[in-house]
Design a protein around this motif. Structure first.
Motif, PDB file in Angstrom:
ATOM      1  N   GLN A  40      29.544  23.441  35.605  1.00 51.76           N
ATOM      2  CA  GLN A  40      29.397  23.825  36.961  1.00 51.76           C
ATOM      3  C   GLN A  40      28.128  24.972  37.093  1.00 51.76           C
ATOM      4  N   ALA A  41      27.928  25.682  36.175  1.00 50.48           N
ATOM      5  CA  ALA A  41      26.887  26.593  36.163  1.00 50.48           C
ATOM      6  C   ALA A  41      25.648  25.946  36.676  1.00 50.48           C
ATOM      7  N   TYR A  42      24.868  26.813  37.646  1.00 45.90           N
ATOM      8  CA  TYR A  42      23.399  26.374  37.939  1.00 45.90           C
ATOM      9  C   TYR A  42      22.614  26.089  36.718  1.00 45.90           C
ATOM     10  N   LYS A  43      21.807  25.106  36.662  1.00 46.30           N
ATOM     11  CA  LYS A  43      20.847  24.831  35.623  1.00 46.30           C
ATOM     12  C   LYS A  43      19.344  25.006  36.042  1.00 46.30           C
ATOM     13  N   ALA A  44      18.579  25.909  35.251  1.00 45.14           N
ATOM     14  CA  ALA A  44      17.390  26.066  35.871  1.00 45.14           C
ATOM     15  C   ALA A  44      16.575  24.887  35.775  1.00 45.14           C
ATOM     16  N   LYS A  45      15.608  24.592  36.989  1.00 47.44           N
ATOM     17  CA  LYS A  45      14.901  23.531  37.179  1.00 47.44           C
ATOM     18  C   LYS A  45      13.318  23.878  36.775  1.00 47.44           C
ATOM     19  N   GLN A  46      12.647  22.880  36.077  1.00 46.19           N
ATOM     20  CA  GLN A  46      11.297  22.883  35.915  1.00 46.19           C
ATOM     21  C   GLN A  46      10.478  21.578  36.335  1.00 46.19           C
ATOM     22  N   VAL A  47       9.327  21.677  36.980  1.00 44.44           N
ATOM     23  CA  VAL A  47       8.661  20.375  37.310  1.00 44.44           C
ATOM     24  C   VAL A  47       7.817  20.023  36.204  1.00 44.44           C
ATOM     25  N   VAL A  48       7.612  18.718  36.021  1.00 41.85           N
ATOM     26  CA  VAL A  48       6.669  18.240  34.909  1.00 41.85           C
ATOM     27  C   VAL A  48       5.703  17.370  35.923  1.00 41.85           C
ATOM     28  N   PHE A  49       4.177  17.758  35.556  1.00 44.97           N
ATOM     29  CA  PHE A  49       3.034  17.267  36.118  1.00 44.97           C
ATOM     30  C   PHE A  49       2.493  16.045  35.512  1.00 44.97           C
ATOM     31  N   GLU A  50       1.897  15.150  36.145  1.00 46.92           N
ATOM     32  CA  GLU A  50       1.520  14.025  35.663  1.00 46.92           C
ATOM     33  C   GLU A  50      -0.064  13.612  36.363  1.00 46.92           C
ATOM     34  N   ALA A  51      -1.043  13.223  35.536  1.00 52.50           N
ATOM     35  CA  ALA A  51      -2.070  13.166  36.076  1.00 52.50           C
ATOM     36  C   ALA A  51      -2.220  11.528  37.043  1.00 52.50           C
ATOM     37  N   VAL A  52      -2.663  11.501  37.956  1.00 49.98           N
ATOM     38  CA  VAL A  52      -2.654  10.150  38.868  1.00 49.98           C
ATOM     39  C   VAL A  52      -4.252   9.908  38.835  1.00 49.98           C
ATOM     40  N   LEU A  53      -4.461   8.964  38.201  1.00 50.82           N
ATOM     41  CA  LEU A  53      -6.100   8.415  38.219  1.00 50.82           C
ATOM     42  C   LEU A  53      -6.267   7.791  39.455  1.00 50.82           C
ATOM     43  N   GLN A  54      -7.700   8.212  40.018  1.00 49.80           N
ATOM     44  CA  GLN A  54      -8.110   7.633  41.353  1.00 49.80           C
ATOM     45  C   GLN A  54      -9.175   6.497  41.217  1.00 49.80           C
ATOM     46  N   ASP A  55      -9.426   6.149  40.089  1.00 49.09           N
ATOM     47  CA  ASP A  55     -10.530   5.254  40.032  1.00 49.09           C
ATOM     48  C   ASP A  55     -10.224   4.473  38.404  1.00 49.09           C
ATOM     49  N   ALA A  56     -10.639   3.156  38.191  1.00 46.13           N
ATOM     50  CA  ALA A  56     -10.374   2.555  37.155  1.00 46.13           C
ATOM     51  C   ALA A  56     -10.891   3.107  35.904  1.00 46.13           C
ATOM     52  N   LYS A  57     -12.213   3.956  36.170  1.00 40.96           N
ATOM     53  CA  LYS A  57     -12.696   4.438  34.866  1.00 40.96           C
ATOM     54  C   LYS A  57     -12.104   5.710  34.390  1.00 40.96           C
ATOM     55  N   GLY A  58     -11.227   6.291  35.150  1.00 38.57           N
ATOM     56  CA  GLY A  58     -10.562   7.456  34.844  1.00 38.57           C
ATOM     57  C   GLY A  58     -11.334   8.832  35.013  1.00 38.57           C
ATOM     58  N   SER A  59     -12.399   8.838  35.583  1.00 35.15           N
ATOM     59  CA  SER A  59     -13.319   9.873  35.712  1.00 35.15           C
ATOM     60  C   SER A  59     -12.812  10.920  36.758  1.00 35.15           C
TER      61      SER A  59
END
Lengths: 136, 136
Positions: A40-59
């Motif tokens: 029941q104890a609180y578990k520390a949370k952490q965010v994991v980031f992810e890149a979101v490509l905006q165009d097909a070339k990945g630039s």
């Protein structure tokens, strides 16, 4: 493909950093919260980031929060038999959160947020100067 | 394409490419905390050279069957195929394989901003020269 995309990229990144800051704030707020059992104890949370490509070339890519993961570290057992939540052996369980490392993470997140704000300001200036091309 | 358009075209292309590079640098900065992100930058000299000389323009697709629809190069964003990107090698290794060097990116951002303004001033200068010639 325009410079306005820089606004969108920085905007999404600010959202991600804001979420990171609120997760850290949640950890800091619950650093002293105890419970009767380790589950029941609180578990520390952490965010994991992810890149979101905006165009097909990945630039160009923005960033978003892929996942909010809970820490798998064991809860700290603290001997405190007078505590109302103490179990039959006299222990209460607190989350394994180190306030110093949470603060360092918070500082890093707020620096990233400030950098994104500067990017937006600079992009806004460039757009203004583009609008002034050819004006006497 | 008339003479005035011919004169103004390189300035417009330079501005578009500077804006595209700004997007790439912004993407690197916002992804400074994303695990596994590979930093990229546009090779501006090579890209601009491609655009000025018309190299690497998309070509009409070959069709082997009358029923096939050929690629229509005029509809493709021609600047995209002419852009040259390079993946940056990191100065220091990092545990999460993120290759973004924030100091380098900040410098590149400032430099690209300045060059964007320079390109827009050059365009304004060329318009002012034309205006002066018209007023003779």
């Amino acid at each position: 493909m325009s410079t306005f995309d820089a606004f969108r990229i920085a905007g999404k990144a600010m959202q991600a950093q804001a979420q990171r800051m609120s997760t850290i704030a949640s950890n800091m707020a619950n650093a002293e919260t105890v419970a009767s059992t380790p589950e029941q104890a609180y578990k520390a949370k952490q965010v994991v980031f992810e890149a979101v490509l905006q165009d097909a070339k990945g630039s160009s890519a923005s960033v978003r929060v892929k996942d909010v993961q809970e820490s798998k570290a064991d809860a700290k057992a603290i001997y405190n038999p007078d505590h109302p939540l103490a179990d039959d052996k006299g222990y209460v369980y607190a989350p394994d959160i180190n306030p110093a490392s949470e603060m360092v993470d918070m500082i890093s997140a707020s620096r990233s947020y400030q950098t994104n704000t500067e990017i937006m300001n600079t992009t806004k200036k460039l757009m203004s100067s583009t609008l002034n091309i050819g004006q006497q | 394409m008339d003479k005035i358009q011919q004169l103004m075209q390189p300035y417009g292309q330079a501005l578009k490419l500077r804006a595209k590079r700004q997007e790439t640098i912004t993407s690197n900065i916002v992804n400074a905390d994303t695990p596994g992100y590979q930093a990229k930058d546009m090779d501006f000299a090579k890209t601009f050279q491609n655009v000025l000389t018309g190299k690497n323009k998309p070509v009409a697709g070959m069709v082997t069957n009358k029923g096939h629809i050929p690629l229509q190069p005029e509809k493709v964003n021609s600047l995209r195929s002419q852009q040259v990107y390079e993946t940056l090698r990191p100065e220091q290794g990092s545990l999460d394989n993120n290759t973004v060097d924030l100091d380098r990116e900040r410098g590149a951002f400032a430099e690209n901003t300045l060059k964007y303004e320079a390109a827009s001033k050059a365009m304004s200068g060329s318009i002012a020269a034309m205006r002066a010639a018209l007023q003779q």
